[in-house]
Design a protein around this motif. Structure first.
Motif, mmCIF file in Angstrom:
data_model
loop_
_atom_site.group_PDB
_atom_site.id
_atom_site.type_symbol
_atom_site.label_atom_id
_atom_site.label_comp_id
_atom_site.label_asym_id
_atom_site.label_seq_id
_atom_site.Cartn_x
_atom_site.Cartn_y
_atom_site.Cartn_z
ATOM 1 N N THR A 34 0.808 -1.226 0.000
ATOM 2 C CA THR A 34 0.000 0.000 0.000
ATOM 3 C C THR A 34 0.842 1.277 0.000
ATOM 4 O O THR A 34 0.574 2.170 -0.806
ATOM 5 N N PRO A 35 1.846 1.406 0.869
ATOM 6 C CA PRO A 35 2.656 2.638 0.779
ATOM 7 C C PRO A 35 3.367 2.784 -0.570
ATOM 8 O O PRO A 35 3.494 3.890 -1.090
ATOM 9 N N ILE A 36 3.798 1.668 -1.150
ATOM 10 C CA ILE A 36 4.451 1.725 -2.467
ATOM 11 C C ILE A 36 3.455 2.211 -3.518
ATOM 12 O O ILE A 36 3.779 3.054 -4.359
ATOM 13 N N MET A 37 2.231 1.682 -3.477
ATOM 14 C CA MET A 37 1.213 2.097 -4.436
ATOM 15 C C MET A 37 0.869 3.577 -4.261
ATOM 16 O O MET A 37 0.789 4.323 -5.243
ATOM 17 N N LEU A 38 0.691 4.020 -3.027
ATOM 18 C CA LEU A 38 0.378 5.426 -2.789
ATOM 19 C C LEU A 38 1.514 6.333 -3.229
ATOM 20 O O LEU A 38 1.281 7.393 -3.828
ATOM 21 N N ALA A 39 2.751 5.925 -2.961
ATOM 22 C CA ALA A 39 3.917 6.719 -3.393
ATOM 23 C C ALA A 39 3.978 6.797 -4.918
ATOM 24 O O ALA A 39 4.268 7.860 -5.480
ATOM 25 N N ALA A 40 3.708 5.687 -5.592
ATOM 26 C CA ALA A 40 3.724 5.684 -7.057
ATOM 27 C C ALA A 40 2.651 6.614 -7.611
ATOM 28 O O ALA A 40 2.893 7.347 -8.581
ATOM 29 N N LEU A 41 1.466 6.597 -7.010
ATOM 30 C CA LEU A 41 0.396 7.484 -7.467
ATOM 31 C C LEU A 41 0.759 8.952 -7.242
ATOM 32 O O LEU A 41 0.504 9.803 -8.095
ATOM 33 N N MET A 42 1.365 9.252 -6.088
ATOM 34 C CA MET A 42 1.760 10.637 -5.813
ATOM 35 C C MET A 42 2.843 11.098 -6.782
ATOM 36 O O MET A 42 2.811 12.236 -7.263
ATOM 37 N N ALA A 43 3.805 10.224 -7.069
ATOM 38 C CA ALA A 43 4.857 10.576 -8.028
ATOM 39 C C ALA A 43 4.262 10.779 -9.419
ATOM 40 O O ALA A 43 4.655 11.707 -10.138
ATOM 41 N N LEU A 44 3.317 9.947 -9.806
ATOM 42 C CA LEU A 44 2.666 10.088 -11.101
ATOM 43 C C LEU A 44 1.902 11.400 -11.203
ATOM 44 O O LEU A 44 1.818 12.005 -12.274
ATOM 45 N N CYS A 45 1.364 11.854 -10.085
ATOM 46 C CA CYS A 45 0.599 13.110 -10.082
ATOM 47 C C CYS A 45 1.491 14.349 -10.016
ATOM 48 O O CYS A 45 0.990 15.468 -10.010
ATOM 49 N N GLY A 46 2.805 14.143 -9.936
ATOM 50 C CA GLY A 46 3.701 15.290 -10.042
ATOM 51 C C GLY A 46 4.447 15.671 -8.782
ATOM 52 O O GLY A 46 5.232 16.619 -8.807
ATOM 53 N N ILE A 47 4.247 14.994 -7.694
ATOM 54 C CA ILE A 47 4.978 15.318 -6.476
ATOM 55 C C ILE A 47 6.393 14.779 -6.631
ATOM 56 O O ILE A 47 6.593 13.617 -6.966
ATOM 57 N N ARG A 48 7.390 15.617 -6.379
ATOM 58 C CA ARG A 48 8.777 15.212 -6.585
ATOM 59 C C ARG A 48 9.588 15.169 -5.294
ATOM 60 O O ARG A 48 10.647 14.571 -5.253
#
Length: 166
Positions: free
Chosen positions: A113-127
């Motif tokens: 779950t944390p990996i999935m959430l991190a991937a979604l946040m990175a995809l949305c532009g958070i760097r």
């Protein structure tokens, strides 16, 4: 290759309608066979997914109504066609979620779950790494607490059998 925006919107609506239908099909067949879809709303494991499916169905119906009303209004030339590449980010989000669902059982909730959430946040532009990792872990733990401690639902532990004793 281009597709019309209305076609993409109708396709997404169709996918969500299929998800709602799948929830009700599962509640009527598999959950009944397992003996977990009977009783009142507090004893019925199918009550929560059915409620979420009904809300999702209502939102889809509302969106389809908006599309039908908007279809009657004239559209300018710039909004008539959508490039396939503009659907790339939503498609990647669905792909990330599909990979997450596939990895949930072997890796377990607390790893996947944390990996999935991190991937979604990175995809949305958070760097910023801290802005990705901290919320991903905190959101994951908050949902784990809600499901495990409050609702008494055991989340997948994965090959490491990770479970938090709340």
């Amino acid at each position: 290759m281009t597709i019309k925006k209305t076609h993409a919107e109708w396709l997404v609506a169709l996918i969500f309608v299929a998800v709602v239908a799948l929830v009700f099909q599962q509640a009527a067949t598999d959950m009944v066979e397992q003996g977990i879809a009977s009783g009142g709303p507090y004893d019925n494991a199918a009550a929560y997914p059915k409620t979420i499916a009904l809300i999702l169905g209502g939102m889809v119906a509302l969106q389809l109504g908006v599309q039908i009303i908007r279809r009657r209004a004239p559209a300018d030339a710039d909004t008539r066609a959508v490039q396939i590449r503009t659907l790339g980010r939503p498609a990647l989000m669905v792909l990330i979620f599909a990979v997450y669902l596939g990895c949930l059982s072997p890796l377990g909730y607390h790893i996947a779950t944390p990996i999935m959430l991190a991937a979604l946040m990175a995809l949305c532009g958070i760097r910023n790494a801290i802005a990705i990792v901290v919320p991903a872990v905190l959101i994951s733990l908050a949902f784990a607490f809600a499901f495990e401690a409050l609702l008494k639902i055991v989340l997948p532990g994965g090959f490491l059998h990770l479970n938090i004793a709340w």
